[in-house]
Design a protein around this motif. Sequence first.
Motif, PDB file in Angstrom:
ATOM      1  N   ILE A  83      -2.022  -4.793   4.358  1.00  0.00           N
ATOM      2  CA  ILE A  83      -1.063  -3.937   4.073  1.00  0.00           C
ATOM      3  C   ILE A  83      -0.276  -3.447   5.542  1.00  0.00           C
ATOM      4  CG2 ILE A  83      -2.513  -2.413   2.475  1.00  0.00           C
ATOM      5  CD1 ILE A  83      -3.715  -0.779   4.480  1.00  0.00           C
ATOM      6  N   GLY A  84      -0.796  -4.053   6.481  1.00  0.00           N
ATOM      7  CA  GLY A  84      -0.146  -3.947   7.662  1.00  0.00           C
ATOM      8  C   GLY A  84      -0.242  -5.129   8.653  1.00  0.00           C
ATOM      9  N   LYS A 114      -0.247   4.938   7.556  1.00  0.00           N
ATOM     10  CA  LYS A 114       0.851   5.200   8.003  1.00  0.00           C
ATOM     11  C   LYS A 114       1.582   4.077   8.907  1.00  0.00           C
ATOM     12  CE  LYS A 114      -0.879   9.947   8.955  1.00  0.00           C
ATOM     13  NZ  LYS A 114      -1.043  10.818  10.066  1.00  0.00           N
ATOM     14  N   GLY A 115       0.770   2.922   8.548  1.00  0.00           N
ATOM     15  CA  GLY A 115       1.305   1.722   9.328  1.00  0.00           C
ATOM     16  C   GLY A 115       2.342   1.114   8.900  1.00  0.00           C
ATOM     17  N   LYS A 116       2.593  -0.296   9.453  1.00  0.00           N
ATOM     18  CA  LYS A 116       3.729  -0.983   9.113  1.00  0.00           C
ATOM     19  C   LYS A 116       3.577  -2.147   9.025  1.00  0.00           C
ATOM     20  CE  LYS A 116       5.899  -0.333  13.735  1.00  0.00           C
ATOM     21  NZ  LYS A 116       6.969   0.081  14.508  1.00  0.00           N
ATOM     22  N   CYS A 117       4.408  -3.222   8.488  1.00  0.00           N
ATOM     23  CA  CYS A 117       4.394  -4.679   8.478  1.00  0.00           C
ATOM     24  C   CYS A 117       5.657  -5.356   9.296  1.00  0.00           C
ATOM     25  CB  CYS A 117       4.419  -5.297   7.031  1.00  0.00           C
ATOM     26  SG  CYS A 117       4.042  -7.112   7.048  1.00  0.00           S
ATOM     27  N   GLU A 118       5.219  -5.896  10.360  1.00  0.00           N
ATOM     28  CA  GLU A 118       6.192  -6.542  11.256  1.00  0.00           C
ATOM     29  C   GLU A 118       6.277  -8.072  10.908  1.00  0.00           C
ATOM     30  OE1 GLU A 118       5.144  -5.488  15.102  1.00  0.00           O
ATOM     31  OE2 GLU A 118       5.728  -3.439  15.162  1.00  0.00           O
ATOM     32  N   ASP A 125      -2.357   4.700  12.405  1.00  0.00           N
ATOM     33  CA  ASP A 125      -2.132   4.051  11.357  1.00  0.00           C
ATOM     34  C   ASP A 125      -3.142   4.728  10.128  1.00  0.00           C
ATOM     35  OD1 ASP A 125       0.028   2.862  12.310  1.00  0.00           O
ATOM     36  OD2 ASP A 125      -0.907   0.916  12.260  1.00  0.00           O
ATOM     37  N   GLY A 126      -4.162   5.003  10.711  1.00  0.00           N
ATOM     38  CA  GLY A 126      -5.206   5.774   9.664  1.00  0.00           C
ATOM     39  C   GLY A 126      -6.380   4.607   9.245  1.00  0.00           C
ATOM     40  N   VAL A 127      -6.549   3.805   9.919  1.00  0.00           N
ATOM     41  CA  VAL A 127      -7.770   2.907   9.517  1.00  0.00           C
ATOM     42  C   VAL A 127      -9.141   3.564   9.529  1.00  0.00           C
ATOM     43  CG1 VAL A 127      -6.347   0.735  10.582  1.00  0.00           C
ATOM     44  CG2 VAL A 127      -8.424   2.045  11.870  1.00  0.00           C
ATOM     45  N   ASP A 128     -10.141   2.953   8.799  1.00  0.00           N
ATOM     46  CA  ASP A 128     -11.407   3.361   8.793  1.00  0.00           C
ATOM     47  C   ASP A 128     -12.478   2.790   9.662  1.00  0.00           C
ATOM     48  OD1 ASP A 128     -10.979   5.495   6.678  1.00  0.00           O
ATOM     49  OD2 ASP A 128     -10.335   3.596   5.835  1.00  0.00           O
ATOM     50  N   VAL A 129     -12.312   1.478   9.972  1.00  0.00           N
ATOM     51  CA  VAL A 129     -13.213   0.661  10.752  1.00  0.00           C
ATOM     52  C   VAL A 129     -12.536  -0.356  11.832  1.00  0.00           C
ATOM     53  CG1 VAL A 129     -15.067  -1.315  10.734  1.00  0.00           C
ATOM     54  CG2 VAL A 129     -14.905   0.223   8.957  1.00  0.00           C
ATOM     55  N   ILE A 130     -12.792  -0.442  12.754  1.00  0.00           N
ATOM     56  CA  ILE A 130     -11.954  -1.508  13.842  1.00  0.00           C
ATOM     57  C   ILE A 130     -12.906  -2.504  13.996  1.00  0.00           C
ATOM     58  CG2 ILE A 130     -11.113  -1.753  16.101  1.00  0.00           C
ATOM     59  CD1 ILE A 130     -10.004   1.092  15.923  1.00  0.00           C
ATOM     60  N   SER A 131     -12.347  -3.725  14.080  1.00  0.00           N
ATOM     61  CA  SER A 131     -13.224  -4.968  14.361  1.00  0.00           C
ATOM     62  C   SER A 131     -12.660  -5.688  15.419  1.00  0.00           C
ATOM     63  CB  SER A 131     -13.314  -5.796  13.152  1.00  0.00           C
ATOM     64  OG  SER A 131     -14.100  -6.981  13.158  1.00  0.00           O
TER      65      SER A 131
END
Length: 788
Positions: free
Chosen positions: A209-210, A194-198, A290-296
């Motif tokens: 992807i974002g 669900k994210g976006k690219c700025e 946004d729907g990520v699976d892993v955060i670093s």
Amino acid sequence: MENTQHKVLEIMFPLGLLLLLLLLLKFSPAIANEQEPAAVGLRNMDDEQSSLQTYIVFTKKPEAAGANSLQHEDLNAWYQSFLPTATSSNHQPQIVHTYRNVVTGFAARLTPEQVKAMEGKEGFLSAQAERMLALQTTHTPYFLGLTKNRGWELWKNESNYGKGVIIGVVDTGIWPDHPSFGDEGVPPAPDKWKGKCELNGTVCNNKLIGARNCIHGDANTLSPYEVGHGTHTSSTAAGNFVKDANAYGNANGTAVGMAPHAHLAIYKVCSIEGCNSSDMLAGLDAAVEDGVDVISMSIVYYHNDYIPFHEDAIALGAFGATQKGILVSCSAGNIGPEHKTLSNEAPWILTVGASTIDRTIKATARLRNGAEFGGESVYQPKDFLPVLLPLIYAGSNGNRSSAFCKDGSLRNMDVKGKIVLCETGGPVSIIAQGYEVRSAGGSAMIVINRKQDGYTTLAEDHVLPATHLDYASGLKIKAYINSTQNPKATILFRGTVIGESSSVAPAVPFFSSRGPSKASPGILKPDIIGPGVSILAAYPFPTDSNIARKKTSMFNILSGTSMSCPHLSGIAALLKSSHPYWSPAAIKSAIMTTADVVNHHGKPIVDEKRSPADVFAIGAGHVNPSKANNPGLIYDIQPDDYIPYLCGLNYTDKQVEIITQRTIKCSKVESIAETQLNYPSFSVVLGSESLSFTRTVTNVGEAKSTYNLEKFVPPGIGIIVRPEQIVFSEVNQKATYTVEFIPHSHKQIGEINPQSHTGKDSKRYAEGYLRWVSDKYSVRSPISIIFA
């Protein structure tokens, strides 16, 4: 790529120098303790001239419509209702971030008086002034056993490259045009994205992807563009294949991240002036949305003070992400080797320490008497002739500033045309030492370790011919200088060397922060160690060394737990791709219980002194990705399981609510001791009474399997495990066992760094392990015992 630099690179060029010095932490630990940020974020002038500062305000979830179903507008109205009336035009309260996923609350510019006025409002929980945070390859896939020619499982075919998994990197941004972020072989983003690219003027692709800016300030001047730390960590986690990658011809090979076909989503939360906890929370909140699976997150607090979890923004945001099924991987910190120095201690975080790899960029110091001492340097000039030059110790004048080669300290010394011997440990980076030597007329530099830094050496991008040597070598060179009237030396640049017989990799470098945990001594931290020394990854920016030599490179070599964290983030993404229904705790367990505790020679992993590393340095051990993919048994923890644990820390109901975003009555919760949490390791604070804890394992291996107990009992205690055999008949079947720790004699027990911890803080410790072994699997849990 070197001929396609963008104008934004030129604009950011002078800022990048400061970013390199302030944020990368590829320097002596002394700097991490002494440097303070001059300002916080990009603020407007009115704010700087007033008494406003940023607070993170935690509130209850509004009850009216059910918090999860509230629209952004409704939630924003709820948050606005807490703002008091301004006392003057310069004190107008202003919300800068609203949170709806990882915590309930908002960040606002407020005066202390306005915060006080909010405390009596219904639904208010707490307001905390934001804290300052700090930022903490071609060979590592082979070193970790991922590449096809090693014959391991996880990379046997392209389906194991992390496809379909989204890694959110919370850092300084990204340089999107780097070839590491090409999307060849990468499928489109999954439907859940669900994210976006700025990124202005740049179109994101299937790999990247974002990208979002989460620093509050002037949105017109801030973007997710960045060319240093965040680019390096992102490519380490999930960079795509790039052939012929190198740093000035060294470490040549195919650069690739741990999960080369996973997707990347970037959240810029750090500026050149540092990272603010309110912005970091905003990045975490957006990543979850946004729907990520892993955060670093290669981010830690500037100071290593004790911070309870309900005041720790990283822990709070990570818990919110964990509740949504997202694994959060964080750096342990770069202020070792002393104990009790680590950050990111919460049990729901994968806390990552650093290790060395078996590759060196070799630069040898040769003395006039023929003695040679092996060191490292990324910069290996072809035009430096290996002729003997006069050798001088910079501290020979008795001035400690000169010994550290601080700025201006060599002006009154005759170093022209000489090789200058400098010591690490002063408030100056190794690169800055080279600037001082060069500006004073020196021809080359030898950098030698402090005693506490031991045998760890780093491949640095120097501004002049140089090498970094260990402490023992430094003592011998000093002795040589003192023994002759005309000391001379030279430096021999020998390029990239892999798998040297003398290598003790993986080993723990001096800077990697150590446990035991201060916030929760009943949880053994760090959890794991992974490659973090001299790591090559994307860095398309002219570092200060490049500027001096008027050269550029698309890759650079950096060191720190900032580098080890994304290795584990990428490995977690591989496991998530292979086991999409595993919880964050299950992935952590698989990584920890299959970790290696010996080096590539089959000897115990050592620390910077070449002594066996203790559990507070390595945690469960060194990551073994392919074994983690098939662990046999896992120790699982669901988000609700942390509530009895938090109550057992003696947190108040309100403090637990801040963490969990739920109304909690600890008086109605059956609290548990810290060590009772179903963690894959044991950290026991043992007094005169025996303690008993239970663990539950889940069979994720073969359906019909039998596990027998093996254990190593630390001296001074007894351990009884019941039962000593576990039999499974089906997959996902659970079994529970009990471990009793019995105090005996405290003789023959080790001591936690007595030089650093004396008096009341000096506690004796012991360590061991228990292991469940079947015909196919070995599931190991380390044990630390601290005697109260």
